[in-house]
Design an enzyme around this catalytic site. Structure first.
Site, PDB file in Angstrom:
ATOM      1  N   HIS C  78     -12.833 -16.729   5.668  1.00  0.00           N
ATOM      2  CA  HIS C  78     -11.896 -16.791   4.545  1.00  0.00           C
ATOM      3  C   HIS C  78     -11.237 -15.422   4.337  1.00  0.00           C
ATOM      4  CE1 HIS C  78     -10.310 -17.162   0.482  1.00  0.00           C
ATOM      5  NE2 HIS C  78     -11.096 -16.184   0.087  1.00  0.00           N
ATOM      6  N   ASP C 107      20.129  -5.587  12.394  1.00  0.00           N
ATOM      7  CA  ASP C 107      18.884  -6.247  12.803  1.00  0.00           C
ATOM      8  C   ASP C 107      17.783  -5.200  12.738  1.00  0.00           C
ATOM      9  OD1 ASP C 107      16.812  -7.733  14.144  1.00  0.00           O
ATOM     10  OD2 ASP C 107      18.373  -8.979  15.044  1.00  0.00           O
ATOM     11  N   TRP C 143     -16.386  -9.912   6.276  1.00  0.00           N
ATOM     12  CA  TRP C 143     -15.198  -9.362   6.950  1.00  0.00           C
ATOM     13  C   TRP C 143     -15.379  -7.883   7.242  1.00  0.00           C
ATOM     14  CZ3 TRP C 143     -10.840  -6.141   5.504  1.00  0.00           C
ATOM     15  CH2 TRP C 143     -11.005  -5.468   4.290  1.00  0.00           C
ATOM     16  N   SER C 170      -0.527  -5.790  17.013  1.00  0.00           N
ATOM     17  CA  SER C 170       0.623  -6.449  16.404  1.00  0.00           C
ATOM     18  C   SER C 170       1.095  -5.695  15.160  1.00  0.00           C
ATOM     19  CB  SER C 170       0.251  -7.889  16.064  1.00  0.00           C
ATOM     20  OG  SER C 170       1.119  -8.416  15.109  1.00  0.00           O
ATOM     21  N   SER C 171       0.137  -5.331  14.300  1.00  0.00           N
ATOM     22  CA  SER C 171       0.524  -4.613  13.073  1.00  0.00           C
ATOM     23  C   SER C 171       1.146  -3.269  13.391  1.00  0.00           C
ATOM     24  CB  SER C 171      -0.701  -4.345  12.184  1.00  0.00           C
ATOM     25  OG  SER C 171      -1.264  -5.542  11.793  1.00  0.00           O
ATOM     26  N   HIS C 254      -9.943   1.095   2.966  1.00  0.00           N
ATOM     27  CA  HIS C 254      -9.294   1.383   1.701  1.00  0.00           C
ATOM     28  C   HIS C 254      -7.784   1.468   1.827  1.00  0.00           C
ATOM     29  CE1 HIS C 254      -9.558   1.601  -2.513  1.00  0.00           C
ATOM     30  NE2 HIS C 254      -8.515   2.391  -2.444  1.00  0.00           N
ATOM     31  N   GLU C 256      -6.140  -0.087   3.893  1.00  0.00           N
ATOM     32  CA  GLU C 256      -5.779  -1.491   4.123  1.00  0.00           C
ATOM     33  C   GLU C 256      -5.508  -2.221   2.799  1.00  0.00           C
ATOM     34  OE1 GLU C 256      -5.148  -3.405   6.636  1.00  0.00           O
ATOM     35  OE2 GLU C 256      -5.270  -5.356   5.650  1.00  0.00           O
ATOM     36  N   TYR C 258      -4.299  -0.938   0.178  1.00  0.00           N
ATOM     37  CA  TYR C 258      -2.962  -0.535  -0.286  1.00  0.00           C
ATOM     38  C   TYR C 258      -1.868  -1.075   0.607  1.00  0.00           C
ATOM     39  CZ  TYR C 258      -5.509   2.150  -3.615  1.00  0.00           C
ATOM     40  OH  TYR C 258      -6.359   2.494  -4.625  1.00  0.00           O
ATOM     41  N   SER C 269       8.932  -4.325  -8.516  1.00  0.00           N
ATOM     42  CA  SER C 269       9.939  -3.400  -9.054  1.00  0.00           C
ATOM     43  C   SER C 269      11.334  -4.016  -8.972  1.00  0.00           C
ATOM     44  CB  SER C 269       9.927  -2.088  -8.263  1.00  0.00           C
ATOM     45  OG  SER C 269       8.649  -1.518  -8.298  1.00  0.00           O
ATOM     46  N   HIS C 303     -16.149   5.180  -1.846  1.00  0.00           N
ATOM     47  CA  HIS C 303     -16.507   4.502  -3.104  1.00  0.00           C
ATOM     48  C   HIS C 303     -16.923   3.052  -2.841  1.00  0.00           C
ATOM     49  CE1 HIS C 303     -11.970   3.485  -3.734  1.00  0.00           C
ATOM     50  NE2 HIS C 303     -12.570   2.481  -3.152  1.00  0.00           N
ATOM     51  N   HIS C 304     -16.691   2.575  -1.610  1.00  0.00           N
ATOM     52  CA  HIS C 304     -17.193   1.241  -1.252  1.00  0.00           C
ATOM     53  C   HIS C 304     -18.652   1.312  -0.846  1.00  0.00           C
ATOM     54  CE1 HIS C 304     -13.169  -0.661  -1.120  1.00  0.00           C
ATOM     55  NE2 HIS C 304     -12.772   0.544  -0.783  1.00  0.00           N
ATOM     56  N   THR C 329      -1.103   4.939 -10.387  1.00  0.00           N
ATOM     57  CA  THR C 329      -1.036   3.503 -10.689  1.00  0.00           C
ATOM     58  C   THR C 329      -0.585   3.304 -12.129  1.00  0.00           C
ATOM     59  OG1 THR C 329      -2.894   3.261  -9.176  1.00  0.00           O
ATOM     60  CG2 THR C 329      -2.276   1.325 -10.450  1.00  0.00           C
ATOM     61  N   LYS C 332       3.082   3.704 -12.476  1.00  0.00           N
ATOM     62  CA  LYS C 332       3.838   2.520 -12.069  1.00  0.00           C
ATOM     63  C   LYS C 332       3.863   1.479 -13.187  1.00  0.00           C
ATOM     64  CE  LYS C 332       4.559   1.405  -7.933  1.00  0.00           C
ATOM     65  NZ  LYS C 332       5.644   2.276  -7.520  1.00  0.00           N
ATOM     66  N   ARG C 451     -22.908 -11.129  -4.531  1.00  0.00           N
ATOM     67  CA  ARG C 451     -21.877 -11.860  -3.796  1.00  0.00           C
ATOM     68  C   ARG C 451     -22.459 -12.397  -2.492  1.00  0.00           C
ATOM     69  NH1 ARG C 451     -18.182  -6.990  -1.288  1.00  0.00           N
ATOM     70  NH2 ARG C 451     -17.026  -8.761  -0.457  1.00  0.00           N
TER      71      ARG C 451
END
Lengths: 44, 298, 530
Positions: C78, C107, C143, C170-171, C254, C256, C258, C269, C303-304, C329, C332, C451
């Protein structure tokens, strides 16, 4: 620096595009390789 | 259009509706436990402090957004003020003010971290080892060690299509065959490691969790209040494979004297067991040195 | 018109092959963008089905539907499908469609590589999904792929690692394309600081991707050699360090996060300013805020991992650096509020989703701030509180922003207005159910539910039931989304070039100056940007 000609009609823009893409690609590969080198030096 | 009001009403309505649904809704199902140790109370205090700070900031920001949406609607004839494109003073203010709020949160959190990490002065050390999927507790220097697994009643009920009602099982999934026993009012150092994959040892009432990682030994300390003997429950908190959800932790906290009596009893049992093992070794000596080593390793 | 003068020369790329060959061989940014968006929608539905398997099993205590091993495969797949298959390709699809139109380019800079990136991603996902049918099943270690557990994966292991490599490639190629397009192909007068914020957010995202995707690739390569070639990067039995992988993973992971949310910031915006009929408040501050968030994302990863047993100084550093993210943040959120302030606001579907984003993403931001505080995180870590947090920033955050973008630009893509009434219903159902789904998970986590567990102690029954009801409601609402899009693709009221109202004193961006649907080739002669 700014044009909006289709790169298919402007060889100079096309070359600039490909050059920048290759530089960025090298950066990506360099990051990948660096990780192994860092681990290789730190891990032994 | 009343969409902005509907937005607010819809969102809060859903939350309120959801909140009123559970029949047994009580505070312990909504918030972090205060716990039974000095550490857990401090962590709880830290949690509540940040929670309230966030609530206050939320009231201001959401309040401003809602006000703007109600007041500056095109349908009510609001005309856009094109002069309001930026405002250096305002922008500096809302960059600087949060810095102070953050510093206000950072100071107590650093202070608590120092306390949490200070494992000196402990009177008892227990080595906790995670396995797929049970725990081992070893009371260092006493010769007492044992495994702690999910109890049989939960284990039967948790099988796929067991037909058994989990509600009917005593402490479903939070009960073990051999609980860890600790003295109250004593600083206890836990040494955490694992035998196969990562696990994490967590009892919410003690305020702390820490990973048990193979090849490494982690430290943490717990101390149950002297006036709060009892049974405290938790479970493995780091995904460790198929039965990760089925390796509970149960800690029975006893007054010092009772604990000492329990430990003495366990030591006698351990001695008897090792005498038994020694007998085995002697018998197997006749087979050759190889089996002796194996038997001892057991 | 210039177009006619050059007609003979570019007849070769003006005509498009009909039928399936058009989609297999196209190098047109709009076609590729469409393929990315359709792919992403398909993955969103597949990943959503997996989520429903999870929520069905968690509806009540006891195991009713699936084996715990399969449950773990579902949580793992998932996440991988939603992160790499739904959210990222959706933003790439939007980038493909909108960046050339926003900056006045004909293009993307490298059209063939663009097509190659898409098909790489497609095959990566065919491989990843095929692991569900391999002996031993799909990856089940989460994951985050933490060793040593991930090394217990069956035949799926090398396939999944290869799939991650393909996705990464690809990315990276997609990002190179975005950077080259923005750096080299802007219309005359389109300076960087005149660029629409969506293009800005993607420029920064693309740099992030190039910096961190190779790190993930390196990490999984090391896993691969540990598994098959007896190396011991992470294997404790050979003197390796399982925690090192966590550092590598989160150094990727991390940023990722963002990578998924920055394009959403850009979208919100644009939409907030259009429907407030007033340019974004503090445009430059918005750009700098995105850049600072991107920079900070490189120094907060651990922090993870507060519970892995880091040195005290490490815990303090990562607590403080993470708290710093709250500042840009906050800027924003305050700037969006100020954009609404003294505007002339109307509530079309894109604006509704953008406003829901403002509220619900901010709630996710608050729980993020709480999680940053290491001593409190010792309680929150690996509980449903974390699950609630990241779903608040990803679902009513990134996903709502993507839906807002679809409702904003769909008339430009199809040339038809969509059914506004249905879109409003879709909005209300999604917003209500997403809160019923995720808000109770805060309570579950605080009350002590970890979890990634398939079954739970009975005190957690009620909130799990509420959450599962929300999940099924949210899932069903998305079928409406699919229907609205299909209906608009088939027909509907003709959309004007501007689609939305653009007051004279706030001129529309370049994408609104071309007809709707946007012609197959836009800006063959460069537009003038004043």
């Amino acid at each position: 620096m700014s044009t909006a000609v289709d790169p298919r009609e402007d060889p100079a823009l096309r070359r600039r595009n490909i050059r920048l893409a290759i530089v960025l690609g090298i950066v990506a590969v360099a990051v990948y390789v660096t990780f192994f080198l860092v681990k290789g030096m730190g891990g032994e | 259009m009343a969409n902005s009001k509907k937005l607010l009403a819809g969102t809060t309505g859903a939350i309120v509706a959801a909140a009123s649904l559970p029949a047994r809704a009580d505070w312990s199902l909504l918030n972090m436990p205060v716990g039974v140790s000095e550490l857990s109370r401090e962590i709880y205090g830290m949690h509540m402090l940040i929670l309230w700070i966030c609530v206050v900031i939320a009231i201001f920001t959401f309040g401003a957004m809602i006000y703007a949406m109600v007041k500056f609607r095109k349908s009510k004839g609001a005309v856009a003020d094109m002069s309001m494109l930026h405002n250096t003073k305002l922008e500096i203010a809302w960059t600087i003010v949060p810095v102070f709020i953050l510093v206000g949160m950072a100071i107590p959190s650093v202070d608590k971290l120092i306390k949490i990490e200070d494992t000196t002065g402990s009177e008892l050390t227990i080595k906790v080892t995670g396995y797929q999927w049970f725990w081992e507790y070893e009371y260092l220097g006493t010769g007492v060690s044992f495994y702690s697994r999910l109890d049989e009643a939960s284990n039967e009920a948790r099988q796929l299509d067991s037909g058994l009602d989990p509600e009917a099982v005593d402490h479903y999934l939070r009960n073990v065959d051999n609980p860890m026993v600790v003295p109250t009012g004593t600083k206890i150092r836990l040494l955490l490691t694992a035998n196969d994959v990562n696990h994490a040892w967590w009892v919410p009432d003690f305020g702390m969790k820490r990973d048990a990682i193979p090849g490494f030994i982690n430290e943490m300390w717990i101390s149950v209040d002297a006036d709060k003997p009892g049974t405290y429950r938790g479970q493995c908190a780091e995904l460790c494979g198929r039965d990760h959800g089925f390796m509970p932790i149960v800690v029975v906290a006893k007054p010092r004297a009772e604990f000492d009596a329990w430990l003495a009893g366990e030591q006698v049992k351990a001695q008897q067991a090792s005498t038994g093992a020694a007998t085995t070794v002697r018998v197997e000596t006749t087979d050759g040195g190889e089996s002796v080593r194996l038997a001892k390793a057991e | 018109m210039a177009h006619h003068e050059h007609a003979a020369e570019h007849a070769h790329h003006d005509e498009k092959p009909a039928g399936i060959m058009r989609w297999l061989t196209t190098t047109n940014h709009k076609d590729i963008g469409t393929m990315y968006l359709v792919f992403s929608l398909a993955m969103f539905l597949i990943g959503g089905l997996m989520a429903l398997v999870i929520r069905a099993e968690l509806f009540q205590p006891g195991l009713q539907f699936v084996d715990p091993g399969f449950f773990n495969q579902m949580t793992t797949m998932h996440a991988l499908v939603m992160v790499f298959g739904a959210v990222m390709p959706a933003t790439v699809g939007l980038a493909n469609w909108m960046i050339p139109m926003q900056i006045g380019a004909p293009d993307m800079a490298l059209p063939r590589m663009n097509l190659f990136s898409f098909w790489l991603l497609f095959f990566a996902f065919m491989l990843l999904l095929s692991t569900l049918f391999l002996p031993g099943g799909a990856p089940a270690a989460g994951w985050t792929l933490y060793p040593p557990l991930v090394l217990q994966t069956g035949d799926a292991f090398p396939v999944a690692v290869f799939a991650v490599h393909l996705m990464g490639a690809s990315s990276i190629m997609g990002s190179i394309n975005v950077i080259v397009t923005i750096m080299n192909m802007r219309a005359p007068g389109m300076t960087l600081l005149k660029m629409p914020l969506f293009s800005w957010s993607w420029l920064i995202t693309a740099y992030l991707l190039i910096a961190v995707m190779p790190v993930l690739a390196g990490g999984v390569t090391m896993l691969l050699t540990d598994h098959f070639f007896a190396t011991s990067f992470f294997n404790p039995a050979g003197g390796g360090d399982p925690v090192l992988f966590q550092h590598i993973f989160w150094f990727f992971g991390h940023p990722e996060v963002y990578i998924m949310i920055l394009p959403a910031f850009g979208i919100v915006s644009e939409i907030v300013q259009t429907f407030s009929r007033k340019p974004i408040f503090g445009y430059e501050a918005m750009v700098y805020a995105i850049a600072s968030i991107a920079f900070l994302s490189f120094i907060v990863w651990a922090h993870h991992m507060f519970t892995v047993g880091m040195p005290l100084a490490g815990q303090m550093f990562f607590t403080l650096s993470t708290m710093l993210i709250a500042i840009p943040t906050g800027v924003k959120v305050f700037n969006w509020t100020a954009t609404l302030w003294r505007g002339s606001i109307s509530f079309e579907p894109p604006m509704l989703f953008a406003i829901a984003f403002l509220f619900l993403f901010t709630i996710g931001g608050f729980s993020g701030l709480m999680l940053a505080i290491a001593p409190a995180d010792f309680q929150y870590h690996d509980t449903y509180f974390v699950v609630a947090h990241f779903h608040y920033v990803l679902v009513p955050g990134a996903v709502f922003a993507i839906m807002a973008a679809v409702y904003y630009w769909l008339p430009k893509w199809t040339g038809h207005m969509y059914d506004m009434k249905l879109a409003n219903i879709h909005f209300w159902m999604s917003t209500i159910f997403v809160n019923v789904l995720f808000f109770p998970q805060h309570f579950l986590g605080l009350a002590g539910m970890p979890r990634r567990i398939p079954d739970y102690a009975t005190q957690f029954s009620d909130w799990n039931m509420v959450s599962s009801i929300g999940a099924f409601g949210f899932g069903l609402s998305q079928l409406l989304f699919v229907y609205i899009i299909l209906k608009a693709a088939k027909g509907g009221a003709k959309a004007t070039a501007g689609v939305w109202e653009h007051p004279a004193d706030f001129p529309a961006g370049l994408e609104w100056t071309v007809p709707s649907p946007a012609p197959y080739h836009t800006f063959e002669t460069a537009p003038e940007v004043k």
